[in-house]
Design a protein around this motif. Structure first.
Motif, short mmCIF file in Angstrom:
data_model
loop_
_atom_site.label_atom_id
_atom_site.label_comp_id
_atom_site.label_asym_id
_atom_site.label_seq_id
_atom_site.Cartn_x
_atom_site.Cartn_y
_atom_site.Cartn_z
N GLY A 77 0.89 -1.25 0.03
CA GLY A 77 0.01 0.03 0.17
C GLY A 77 0.97 1.19 0.11
O GLY A 77 0.56 2.23 -0.71
N ALA A 78 2.07 1.26 0.71
CA ALA A 78 2.78 2.51 0.68
C ALA A 78 3.50 2.48 -0.75
O ALA A 78 3.42 3.78 -1.05
N LEU A 79 3.88 1.70 -1.35
CA LEU A 79 4.27 1.52 -2.53
C LEU A 79 3.41 2.27 -3.63
O LEU A 79 3.42 3.01 -4.64
N ALA A 80 2.01 1.93 -3.24
CA ALA A 80 0.82 2.06 -4.27
C ALA A 80 0.53 3.75 -4.27
O ALA A 80 -0.04 4.01 -5.03
N THR A 81 0.80 4.18 -3.28
CA THR A 81 0.83 5.74 -3.13
C THR A 81 1.50 6.41 -4.38
O THR A 81 0.96 7.53 -4.77
N VAL A 82 2.52 5.89 -4.90
CA VAL A 82 3.47 6.24 -5.93
C VAL A 82 3.32 5.59 -7.14
O VAL A 82 3.53 5.97 -8.30
N LEU A 83 3.03 4.02 -6.99
CA LEU A 83 2.98 3.16 -8.25
C LEU A 83 1.59 2.87 -8.18
O LEU A 83 0.92 2.01 -7.80
N TRP A 84 0.68 3.55 -8.92
CA TRP A 84 -0.78 3.51 -9.04
C TRP A 84 -1.36 2.18 -9.22
O TRP A 84 -2.47 1.97 -9.12
N PHE A 85 -0.42 1.43 -9.98
CA PHE A 85 -1.06 0.12 -10.55
C PHE A 85 -0.96 -1.02 -9.44
O PHE A 85 -1.73 -2.01 -9.42
N LEU A 86 -0.40 -0.65 -8.38
CA LEU A 86 -0.26 -1.81 -7.30
C LEU A 86 -1.58 -1.50 -6.24
O LEU A 86 -2.06 -0.36 -5.94
N PRO A 87 -2.09 -2.62 -5.91
CA PRO A 87 -3.53 -2.46 -4.95
C PRO A 87 -3.20 -2.32 -3.81
O PRO A 87 -1.96 -2.74 -3.18
N HIS A 88 -4.05 -1.75 -3.02
CA HIS A 88 -4.06 -1.28 -1.42
C HIS A 88 -4.36 -2.87 -0.92
O HIS A 88 -5.17 -3.37 -1.31
N HIS A 89 -3.63 -3.05 0.25
CA HIS A 89 -3.68 -4.20 1.24
C HIS A 89 -4.71 -3.99 2.29
O HIS A 89 -4.17 -3.44 3.24
N ARG A 90 -5.95 -4.43 2.14
CA ARG A 90 -6.84 -4.03 3.43
C ARG A 90 -6.26 -4.95 4.75
O ARG A 90 -5.94 -5.89 4.27
N GLY A 91 -6.74 -4.33 5.68
CA GLY A 91 -6.26 -4.98 6.98
C GLY A 91 -4.73 -4.81 7.26
O GLY A 91 -4.35 -5.29 8.34
N SER A 92 -4.10 -4.10 6.62
CA SER A 92 -2.82 -3.48 6.95
C SER A 92 -2.50 -2.22 6.71
O SER A 92 -3.41 -1.72 6.00
N TRP A 93 -1.66 -1.48 7.46
CA TRP A 93 -1.38 -0.12 7.29
C TRP A 93 0.09 0.36 7.27
O TRP A 93 0.85 0.04 7.85
N PHE A 94 0.27 1.41 6.43
CA PHE A 94 1.45 2.14 6.52
C PHE A 94 1.23 3.42 7.42
O PHE A 94 0.15 3.63 7.75
N CYS A 95 2.28 4.01 7.92
CA CYS A 95 2.32 5.17 8.64
C CYS A 95 1.05 6.26 8.77
O CYS A 95 0.23 6.45 9.46
N ASN A 96 1.03 7.10 7.48
CA ASN A 96 0.15 7.97 7.60
C ASN A 96 -1.14 7.44 7.11
O ASN A 96 -2.16 8.20 7.72
N GLU A 97 -1.29 6.30 6.75
CA GLU A 97 -2.75 5.68 6.29
C GLU A 97 -3.14 5.37 7.84
O GLU A 97 -4.36 5.75 7.97
#
Length: 180
Positions: free
Chosen positions: A104-124
């Protein structure tokens, strides 16, 4: 609610971590807050020793640090008056131990990656604790700009760290977490 943005140089990290942090800074848009590579929510206390909540790859995911030892030169503090500290404590308590969201952290800049529900990066995690919609879409810099855009929000770094006096009273979080 005080939100902290890490602006340090990561000098104590290993080379792989420093390369990762440099990549975060390079990938974030906006010149003003692109130095922010990590965010924390202050849950109790002020100054060098306070209780903070976030999600960290280093710490294995969502966690509360009841007595963080902060270096003032490495942080920018923002007071966001209408964000509720008690609600944030409840959110971090309920989600404690959930995994870090690297994808998910990578997906903030690599739009094609999906977010992983149930896990969190810092600002999320910090944003979710305050009801921000789609917090997984924000980089640390974008989240920090969003926090500063809230009504009444202001930078308060000097005041936050100035109250770090020897002999300050012991502060206790709800749910039994105490500052040492």
């Amino acid at each position: 609610m005080i939100v902290l943005g890490y602006i340090g140089n990561h000098a104590s990290d290993d080379i792989a971590a420093r390369i990762g942090w440099a990549a975060v800074r390079a990938a974030q848009k906006g010149a003003t807050w692109r130095r922010v590579t990590h965010v924390e929510a202050v849950l109790a206390g002020t100054g060098r020793h306070c209780a903070i909540g976030s999600s960290s790859l280093r710490d294995g995911g969502v966690r509360i640090k009841p007595d963080a030892n902060l270096t003032p030169a490495n942080w920018v503090a923002v007071n966001v008056p209408h964000w509720d500290t008690e609600a944030a404590i409840d959110w971090f308590t309920a989600h404690s131990g959930e995994p870090y969201d690297t994808r998910g952290a990578l997906a903030t800049v690599l739009w094609f990656l999906p977010h992983h529900r149930g896990s969190w990066f810092c600002n999320e995690a910090v944003a979710a604790a305050h009801g921000v919609i789609d917090p997984h879409r924000l980089t640390p810099a974008a989240f920090f700009a969003l926090a500063l855009s809230q009504p009444g929000a202001r930078i308060c770094t000097a005041e936050f760290f100035a109250v770090d006096e020897p002999g300050a009273p012991r502060l206790t979080l709800q749910k039994g977490l105490a500052l040492a």
